[in-house]
Design a protein around this motif. Structure first.
Motif, PDB file in Angstrom:
ATOM      1  N   GLN A  18       0.839  -1.207   0.000  1.00 61.57           N
ATOM      2  CA  GLN A  18       0.000   0.000   0.000  1.00 61.57           C
ATOM      3  C   GLN A  18       0.871   1.253   0.000  1.00 61.57           C
ATOM      4  O   GLN A  18       0.614   2.201  -0.751  1.00 61.57           O
ATOM      5  CB  GLN A  18      -0.904  -0.024   1.233  1.00 61.57           C
ATOM      6  N   GLU A  19       1.903   1.294   0.815  1.00 63.84           N
ATOM      7  CA  GLU A  19       2.805   2.445   0.887  1.00 63.84           C
ATOM      8  C   GLU A  19       3.562   2.634  -0.430  1.00 63.84           C
ATOM      9  O   GLU A  19       3.736   3.759  -0.895  1.00 63.84           O
ATOM     10  CB  GLU A  19       3.799   2.286   2.042  1.00 63.84           C
ATOM     11  N   VAL A  20       4.005   1.539  -1.022  1.00 66.74           N
ATOM     12  CA  VAL A  20       4.746   1.625  -2.284  1.00 66.74           C
ATOM     13  C   VAL A  20       3.837   2.153  -3.390  1.00 66.74           C
ATOM     14  O   VAL A  20       4.229   3.043  -4.152  1.00 66.74           O
ATOM     15  CB  VAL A  20       5.354   0.261  -2.671  1.00 66.74           C
ATOM     16  N   HIS A  21       2.637   1.646  -3.470  1.00 68.72           N
ATOM     17  CA  HIS A  21       1.699   2.111  -4.505  1.00 68.72           C
ATOM     18  C   HIS A  21       1.404   3.608  -4.335  1.00 68.72           C
ATOM     19  O   HIS A  21       1.387   4.344  -5.323  1.00 68.72           O
ATOM     20  CB  HIS A  21       0.404   1.298  -4.476  1.00 68.72           C
ATOM     21  N   ALA A  22       1.194   4.054  -3.114  1.00 72.04           N
ATOM     22  CA  ALA A  22       0.904   5.469  -2.873  1.00 72.04           C
ATOM     23  C   ALA A  22       2.096   6.349  -3.255  1.00 72.04           C
ATOM     24  O   ALA A  22       1.927   7.389  -3.899  1.00 72.04           O
ATOM     25  CB  ALA A  22       0.524   5.685  -1.413  1.00 72.04           C
ATOM     26  N   ALA A  23       3.295   5.929  -2.882  1.00 67.88           N
ATOM     27  CA  ALA A  23       4.487   6.712  -3.212  1.00 67.88           C
ATOM     28  C   ALA A  23       4.726   6.729  -4.718  1.00 67.88           C
ATOM     29  O   ALA A  23       5.106   7.761  -5.282  1.00 67.88           O
ATOM     30  CB  ALA A  23       5.705   6.148  -2.485  1.00 67.88           C
ATOM     31  N   PHE A  24       4.490   5.614  -5.384  1.00 64.89           N
ATOM     32  CA  PHE A  24       4.684   5.547  -6.836  1.00 64.89           C
ATOM     33  C   PHE A  24       3.687   6.460  -7.544  1.00 64.89           C
ATOM     34  O   PHE A  24       4.052   7.186  -8.475  1.00 64.89           O
ATOM     35  CB  PHE A  24       4.535   4.100  -7.329  1.00 64.89           C
ATOM     36  N   GLU A  25       2.448   6.449  -7.103  1.00 71.04           N
ATOM     37  CA  GLU A  25       1.427   7.301  -7.715  1.00 71.04           C
ATOM     38  C   GLU A  25       1.761   8.776  -7.565  1.00 71.04           C
ATOM     39  O   GLU A  25       1.414   9.584  -8.430  1.00 71.04           O
ATOM     40  CB  GLU A  25       0.049   7.009  -7.109  1.00 71.04           C
ATOM     41  N   THR A  32      11.695   8.046 -10.485  1.00 68.84           N
ATOM     42  CA  THR A  32      11.912   6.688  -9.999  1.00 68.84           C
ATOM     43  C   THR A  32      11.677   6.621  -8.502  1.00 68.84           C
ATOM     44  O   THR A  32      12.120   7.503  -7.764  1.00 68.84           O
ATOM     45  CB  THR A  32      13.343   6.226 -10.320  1.00 68.84           C
ATOM     46  N   LEU A  33      11.009   5.571  -8.077  1.00 66.06           N
ATOM     47  CA  LEU A  33      10.848   5.283  -6.655  1.00 66.06           C
ATOM     48  C   LEU A  33      11.889   4.240  -6.285  1.00 66.06           C
ATOM     49  O   LEU A  33      11.956   3.176  -6.899  1.00 66.06           O
ATOM     50  CB  LEU A  33       9.447   4.748  -6.366  1.00 66.06           C
ATOM     51  N   GLU A  34      12.707   4.541  -5.292  1.00 68.84           N
ATOM     52  CA  GLU A  34      13.682   3.590  -4.779  1.00 68.84           C
ATOM     53  C   GLU A  34      13.139   3.042  -3.471  1.00 68.84           C
ATOM     54  O   GLU A  34      12.785   3.821  -2.579  1.00 68.84           O
ATOM     55  CB  GLU A  34      15.020   4.286  -4.555  1.00 68.84           C
ATOM     56  N   ILE A  35      13.068   1.734  -3.367  1.00 64.19           N
ATOM     57  CA  ILE A  35      12.615   1.120  -2.118  1.00 64.19           C
ATOM     58  C   ILE A  35      13.743   0.304  -1.509  1.00 64.19           C
ATOM     59  O   ILE A  35      14.573  -0.261  -2.214  1.00 64.19           O
ATOM     60  CB  ILE A  35      11.354   0.243  -2.303  1.00 64.19           C
ATOM     61  N   PRO A  41      12.134  -8.046  -3.440  1.00 65.57           N
ATOM     62  CA  PRO A  41      10.777  -7.576  -3.707  1.00 65.57           C
ATOM     63  C   PRO A  41      10.193  -8.084  -5.027  1.00 65.57           C
ATOM     64  O   PRO A  41       9.365  -7.436  -5.646  1.00 65.57           O
ATOM     65  CB  PRO A  41      10.951  -6.051  -3.722  1.00 65.57           C
ATOM     66  N   ARG A  42      10.583  -9.266  -5.449  1.00 64.71           N
ATOM     67  CA  ARG A  42      10.084  -9.817  -6.708  1.00 64.71           C
ATOM     68  C   ARG A  42       8.555  -9.868  -6.774  1.00 64.71           C
ATOM     69  O   ARG A  42       7.980  -9.537  -7.812  1.00 64.71           O
ATOM     70  CB  ARG A  42      10.683 -11.195  -6.964  1.00 64.71           C
ATOM     71  N   PRO A  43       7.848 -10.280  -5.709  1.00 63.69           N
ATOM     72  CA  PRO A  43       6.381 -10.274  -5.793  1.00 63.69           C
ATOM     73  C   PRO A  43       5.816  -8.874  -6.080  1.00 63.69           C
ATOM     74  O   PRO A  43       4.850  -8.740  -6.827  1.00 63.69           O
ATOM     75  CB  PRO A  43       5.936 -10.781  -4.417  1.00 63.69           C
ATOM     76  N   LEU A  44       6.440  -7.846  -5.526  1.00 65.98           N
ATOM     77  CA  LEU A  44       6.011  -6.482  -5.797  1.00 65.98           C
ATOM     78  C   LEU A  44       6.262  -6.129  -7.259  1.00 65.98           C
ATOM     79  O   LEU A  44       5.416  -5.536  -7.917  1.00 65.98           O
ATOM     80  CB  LEU A  44       6.735  -5.502  -4.878  1.00 65.98           C
ATOM     81  N   TYR A  45       7.429  -6.520  -7.767  1.00 63.85           N
ATOM     82  CA  TYR A  45       7.738  -6.292  -9.183  1.00 63.85           C
ATOM     83  C   TYR A  45       6.680  -6.948 -10.073  1.00 63.85           C
ATOM     84  O   TYR A  45       6.165  -6.325 -11.006  1.00 63.85           O
ATOM     85  CB  TYR A  45       9.126  -6.842  -9.523  1.00 63.85           C
ATOM     86  N   LEU A  46       6.333  -8.188  -9.799  1.00 68.30           N
ATOM     87  CA  LEU A  46       5.343  -8.901 -10.608  1.00 68.30           C
ATOM     88  C   LEU A  46       3.973  -8.224 -10.518  1.00 68.30           C
ATOM     89  O   LEU A  46       3.258  -8.115 -11.520  1.00 68.30           O
ATOM     90  CB  LEU A  46       5.255 -10.361 -10.170  1.00 68.30           C
ATOM     91  N   GLU A  47       3.617  -7.757  -9.335  1.00 69.25           N
ATOM     92  CA  GLU A  47       2.349  -7.047  -9.139  1.00 69.25           C
ATOM     93  C   GLU A  47       2.332  -5.750  -9.963  1.00 69.25           C
ATOM     94  O   GLU A  47       1.361  -5.466 -10.660  1.00 69.25           O
ATOM     95  CB  GLU A  47       2.175  -6.736  -7.653  1.00 69.25           C
ATOM     96  N   PHE A  48       3.415  -4.978  -9.879  1.00 70.12           N
ATOM     97  CA  PHE A  48       3.495  -3.731 -10.641  1.00 70.12           C
ATOM     98  C   PHE A  48       3.451  -4.004 -12.144  1.00 70.12           C
ATOM     99  O   PHE A  48       2.758  -3.305 -12.888  1.00 70.12           O
ATOM    100  CB  PHE A  48       4.768  -2.962 -10.277  1.00 70.12           C
ATOM    101  N   ALA A  54       1.722   2.593 -15.612  1.00 67.96           N
ATOM    102  CA  ALA A  54       2.795   3.595 -15.648  1.00 67.96           C
ATOM    103  C   ALA A  54       4.160   3.033 -15.254  1.00 67.96           C
ATOM    104  O   ALA A  54       5.178   3.709 -15.393  1.00 67.96           O
ATOM    105  CB  ALA A  54       2.442   4.764 -14.731  1.00 67.96           C
ATOM    106  N   PHE A  55       4.219   1.789 -14.788  1.00 66.09           N
ATOM    107  CA  PHE A  55       5.472   1.171 -14.356  1.00 66.09           C
ATOM    108  C   PHE A  55       6.320   0.794 -15.563  1.00 66.09           C
ATOM    109  O   PHE A  55       5.875   0.099 -16.468  1.00 66.09           O
ATOM    110  CB  PHE A  55       5.179  -0.063 -13.497  1.00 66.09           C
ATOM    111  N   ASP A  56       7.565   1.239 -15.567  1.00 69.30           N
ATOM    112  CA  ASP A  56       8.522   0.936 -16.631  1.00 69.30           C
ATOM    113  C   ASP A  56       9.305  -0.319 -16.242  1.00 69.30           C
ATOM    114  O   ASP A  56      10.422  -0.238 -15.722  1.00 69.30           O
ATOM    115  CB  ASP A  56       9.447   2.136 -16.836  1.00 69.30           C
ATOM    116  N   ALA A  57       8.728  -1.475 -16.493  1.00 72.17           N
ATOM    117  CA  ALA A  57       9.314  -2.746 -16.060  1.00 72.17           C
ATOM    118  C   ALA A  57      10.665  -3.021 -16.704  1.00 72.17           C
ATOM    119  O   ALA A  57      11.525  -3.671 -16.101  1.00 72.17           O
ATOM    120  CB  ALA A  57       8.350  -3.889 -16.356  1.00 72.17           C
ATOM    121  N   GLU A  58      10.892  -2.535 -17.902  1.00 76.28           N
ATOM    122  CA  GLU A  58      12.162  -2.786 -18.597  1.00 76.28           C
ATOM    123  C   GLU A  58      13.344  -2.127 -17.895  1.00 76.28           C
ATOM    124  O   GLU A  58      14.478  -2.594 -18.037  1.00 76.28           O
ATOM    125  CB  GLU A  58      12.077  -2.301 -20.036  1.00 76.28           C
ATOM    126  N   ASN A  59      13.101  -1.071 -17.152  1.00 74.90           N
ATOM    127  CA  ASN A  59      14.196  -0.371 -16.478  1.00 74.90           C
ATOM    128  C   ASN A  59      14.209  -0.594 -14.966  1.00 74.90           C
ATOM    129  O   ASN A  59      14.916   0.104 -14.241  1.00 74.90           O
ATOM    130  CB  ASN A  59      14.129   1.125 -16.810  1.00 74.90           C
TER     131      ASN A  59
END
Length: 78
Positions: A18-25, A32-35, A41-48, A54-59
């Motif tokens: 929840q915190e990551v999604h809010a900060a990213f938005e 870039t959001l650095e966590i 955090p692979r599960p978070l990466y897969l979720e994003f 708006a998530f740039d998965a390639e980078n």
């Protein structure tokens, strides 16, 4: 350079995504959001990748800087 750094290690696990999604938005396009996390955090990466257009998965980058300290960069598309 990250616009925002969010250290999740002291947050209860149930609040982290929840915190990551809010900060990213809150980012502007192209920023870039650095966590910092206590586990990969692979599960978070897969979720994003699946749910956040708006998530740039390639980078996306993630490094284990030391045991129990993972740093991931979640870029927002321009």
């Amino acid at each position: 350079m990250p616009a925002t750094t969010l250290d999740l290690r002291d947050l209860p696990p149930a609040q982290r995504h929840q915190e990551v999604h809010a900060a990213f938005e809150a980012l502007d396009d192209g920023e870039t959001l650095e966590i910092v996390n206590d586990h990969d955090p692979r599960p978070l990466y897969l979720e994003f990748r699946a749910d956040v257009e708006a998530f740039d998965a390639e980078n996306y980058e993630c490094t284990e800087e030391q045991p129990g300290k993972y740093v991931a960069k979640l870029p927002k598309r321009r």
